[in-house]
Design a protein around this motif. Structure first.
Motif, mmCIF file in Angstrom:
data_model
loop_
_atom_site.group_PDB
_atom_site.id
_atom_site.type_symbol
_atom_site.label_atom_id
_atom_site.label_comp_id
_atom_site.label_asym_id
_atom_site.label_seq_id
_atom_site.Cartn_x
_atom_site.Cartn_y
_atom_site.Cartn_z
ATOM 1 N N GLY A 56 0.837 -1.211 0.000
ATOM 2 C CA GLY A 56 0.000 0.000 0.000
ATOM 3 C C GLY A 56 0.866 1.252 0.000
ATOM 4 N N LEU A 57 1.983 1.197 0.731
ATOM 5 C CA LEU A 57 2.861 2.363 0.813
ATOM 6 C C LEU A 57 3.672 2.555 -0.463
ATOM 7 N N GLU A 58 3.848 1.490 -1.236
ATOM 8 C CA GLU A 58 4.615 1.618 -2.484
ATOM 9 C C GLU A 58 3.940 2.598 -3.446
ATOM 10 N N ASP A 59 2.609 2.735 -3.319
ATOM 11 C CA ASP A 59 1.871 3.629 -4.224
ATOM 12 C C ASP A 59 1.444 4.924 -3.545
ATOM 13 N N SER A 60 1.931 5.189 -2.355
ATOM 14 C CA SER A 60 1.448 6.372 -1.636
ATOM 15 C C SER A 60 2.206 7.613 -2.075
ATOM 16 N N ASP A 61 1.669 8.743 -1.696
ATOM 17 C CA ASP A 61 2.346 10.024 -1.897
ATOM 18 C C ASP A 61 2.584 10.315 -3.378
ATOM 19 N N ASP A 62 1.792 9.678 -4.265
ATOM 20 C CA ASP A 62 1.910 9.891 -5.714
ATOM 21 C C ASP A 62 3.322 9.681 -6.242
ATOM 22 N N ARG A 63 4.126 8.929 -5.486
ATOM 23 C CA ARG A 63 5.490 8.639 -5.929
ATOM 24 C C ARG A 63 5.641 7.133 -6.023
ATOM 25 N N PRO A 64 6.301 6.627 -7.053
ATOM 26 C CA PRO A 64 6.522 5.186 -7.051
ATOM 27 C C PRO A 64 7.681 4.834 -6.110
ATOM 28 N N TYR A 65 7.404 4.006 -5.146
ATOM 29 C CA TYR A 65 8.448 3.484 -4.268
ATOM 30 C C TYR A 65 8.591 2.004 -4.590
ATOM 31 N N ASP A 66 9.768 1.428 -4.361
ATOM 32 C CA ASP A 66 9.796 -0.029 -4.402
ATOM 33 C C ASP A 66 9.952 -0.536 -2.975
ATOM 34 N N TRP A 67 9.925 -1.858 -2.843
ATOM 35 C CA TRP A 67 9.852 -2.478 -1.510
ATOM 36 C C TRP A 67 10.921 -1.926 -0.566
ATOM 37 N N HIS A 206 10.974 -13.894 7.307
ATOM 38 C CA HIS A 206 9.817 -14.789 7.303
ATOM 39 C C HIS A 206 8.601 -13.961 7.690
ATOM 40 N N ASP A 207 7.706 -13.705 6.737
ATOM 41 C CA ASP A 207 6.461 -13.028 7.099
ATOM 42 C C ASP A 207 5.291 -13.964 6.825
ATOM 43 N N SER A 208 4.085 -13.468 6.951
ATOM 44 C CA SER A 208 2.909 -14.347 6.856
ATOM 45 C C SER A 208 2.727 -14.905 5.445
ATOM 46 N N GLU A 209 3.446 -14.346 4.464
ATOM 47 C CA GLU A 209 3.335 -14.819 3.076
ATOM 48 C C GLU A 209 4.443 -15.797 2.719
ATOM 49 N N GLY A 210 5.382 -16.026 3.620
ATOM 50 C CA GLY A 210 6.482 -16.948 3.353
ATOM 51 C C GLY A 210 7.830 -16.278 3.571
ATOM 52 N N ALA A 211 8.887 -16.927 3.080
ATOM 53 C CA ALA A 211 10.244 -16.392 3.260
ATOM 54 C C ALA A 211 10.573 -15.461 2.097
ATOM 55 N N LYS A 212 11.143 -14.301 2.423
ATOM 56 C CA LYS A 212 11.465 -13.302 1.390
ATOM 57 C C LYS A 212 12.912 -12.837 1.556
ATOM 58 N N ARG A 213 13.455 -12.343 0.446
ATOM 59 C CA ARG A 213 14.743 -11.655 0.500
ATOM 60 C C ARG A 213 14.511 -10.240 1.023
ATOM 61 N N ALA A 214 15.627 -9.545 1.300
ATOM 62 C CA ALA A 214 15.505 -8.188 1.854
ATOM 63 C C ALA A 214 14.805 -7.224 0.900
ATOM 64 N N ASP A 215 14.777 -7.567 -0.418
ATOM 65 C CA ASP A 215 14.092 -6.675 -1.364
ATOM 66 C C ASP A 215 12.620 -7.042 -1.525
ATOM 67 N N GLY A 216 12.130 -7.969 -0.681
ATOM 68 C CA GLY A 216 10.696 -8.315 -0.694
ATOM 69 C C GLY A 216 10.339 -9.421 -1.669
ATOM 70 N N THR A 217 11.291 -9.906 -2.460
ATOM 71 C CA THR A 217 10.967 -10.970 -3.416
ATOM 72 C C THR A 217 10.953 -12.313 -2.678
ATOM 73 N N PRO A 218 10.061 -13.223 -3.107
ATOM 74 C CA PRO A 218 10.013 -14.534 -2.435
ATOM 75 C C PRO A 218 11.338 -15.276 -2.598
ATOM 76 N N LEU A 219 11.733 -15.978 -1.564
ATOM 77 C CA LEU A 219 13.006 -16.711 -1.580
ATOM 78 C C LEU A 219 12.974 -17.833 -2.614
ATOM 79 N N GLU A 220 11.770 -18.352 -2.835
ATOM 80 C CA GLU A 220 11.653 -19.534 -3.692
ATOM 81 C C GLU A 220 11.538 -19.198 -5.167
ATOM 82 N N GLU A 221 11.941 -18.002 -5.617
ATOM 83 C CA GLU A 221 11.817 -17.694 -7.051
ATOM 84 C C GLU A 221 13.066 -18.063 -7.792
#
Ligand code: SF4
Length: 221
Positions: A56-67, A206-221
């Motif tokens: 939700g915050l990635e799209d806030s403030d009319d600026r594109p943010y990434d994770w 490890h969040d509720s969606e699974g294991a992620k790298r520091a950039d928010g991408t799933p570990l299993e990709e």
């Protein structure tokens, strides 16, 4: 301590009107001092943000943010390498900070603080300085300075000020939602957890969606 499931049941049973009564009796008005959005004494600002809130915050403030612009791995439990990098496994995301250790969404003009992501700010920000006395929910740093029923109030210069019933109810709704979400997240993380054995210099969240790298991408990709 009760199970997380029992605490979640208790959180779902919280009455918004009772929470609002407690908030009204303690009293609160934000003075926009910025204390809850900034770092202190060399410590970076550290506030939990849920994965869907990051998006939700990635799209806030009319600026594109990434994770990574929005969130960083919660540092608790991580170790620092000789190069000053963090490594290891952690179980939450924290709002990203700027070079001063302040929340990246905090701006100050003429001594008045502004959250540039105000409409999208996470539940932890919507409900500061309050928490509920349920195990498995987050408590701001430091002892509670006031409490009423299950509502605790943490250090904040806005405490003790009059609050309208409407604002107290809105805050109470968010406080209940936060308690339920925190416990749902904790249960999902516990159930999905498998040790990730990160490489040296790597962080796994490890969040509720699974294991992620520091950039928010799933570990299993
Ligand atoms: S998101 Fe906004 S309210 Fe929350 S800590 Fe950052 S500046 Fe403060």
């Amino acid at each position: 301590m009760q199970s997380l499931e029992a605490e979640l049941e208790a959180a779902r049973d919280l009455e918004v009107d009772d929470l609002a009564d407690a908030i009204e009796s303690i009293g609160f008005e934000c003075t926009r001092c910025g204390a809850c959005c900034t770092g202190h004494g060399g410590e970076e600002h550290t506030a939990t943000v849920f994965p869907d809130e990051v998006r939700g915050l990635e799209d806030s403030d009319d600026r594109p943010y990434d994770w990574r612009d929005v969130a960083r791995p919660m540092p608790y439990g991580l170790t620092e390498t000789d190069d000053g990098e963090l490594e290891g496994e952690t179980f939450e995301w924290a709002l990203q900070t700027d070079g001063c250790g302040d929340c990246v969404f905090y701006e100050e003009n003429d001594g008045v603080g502004t959250c540039v992501a105000h409409d999208d700010r996470p539940l932890i920000c919507r409900t500061y300085p309050f928490s509920v006395a349920l195990a498995g929910t987050s408590q701001p740093m430091g002892e509670a300075v006031d409490e009423a029923g299950v509502v605790r109030a943490h250090e904040c210069e806005g405490l003790g000020r009059d609050i309208s019933r409407e604002d107290a109810v809105e805050l109470a709704r968010a406080l209940k939602e936060r308690a339920v979400r925190e416990l749902e997240e904790a249960i999902a993380v516990r159930d999905a957890y498998e040790p990730a054995d990160p490489d040296p210099g790597e962080v796994v969240v490890h969040d509720s969606e699974g294991a992620k790298r520091a950039d928010g991408t799933p570990l299993e990709e």
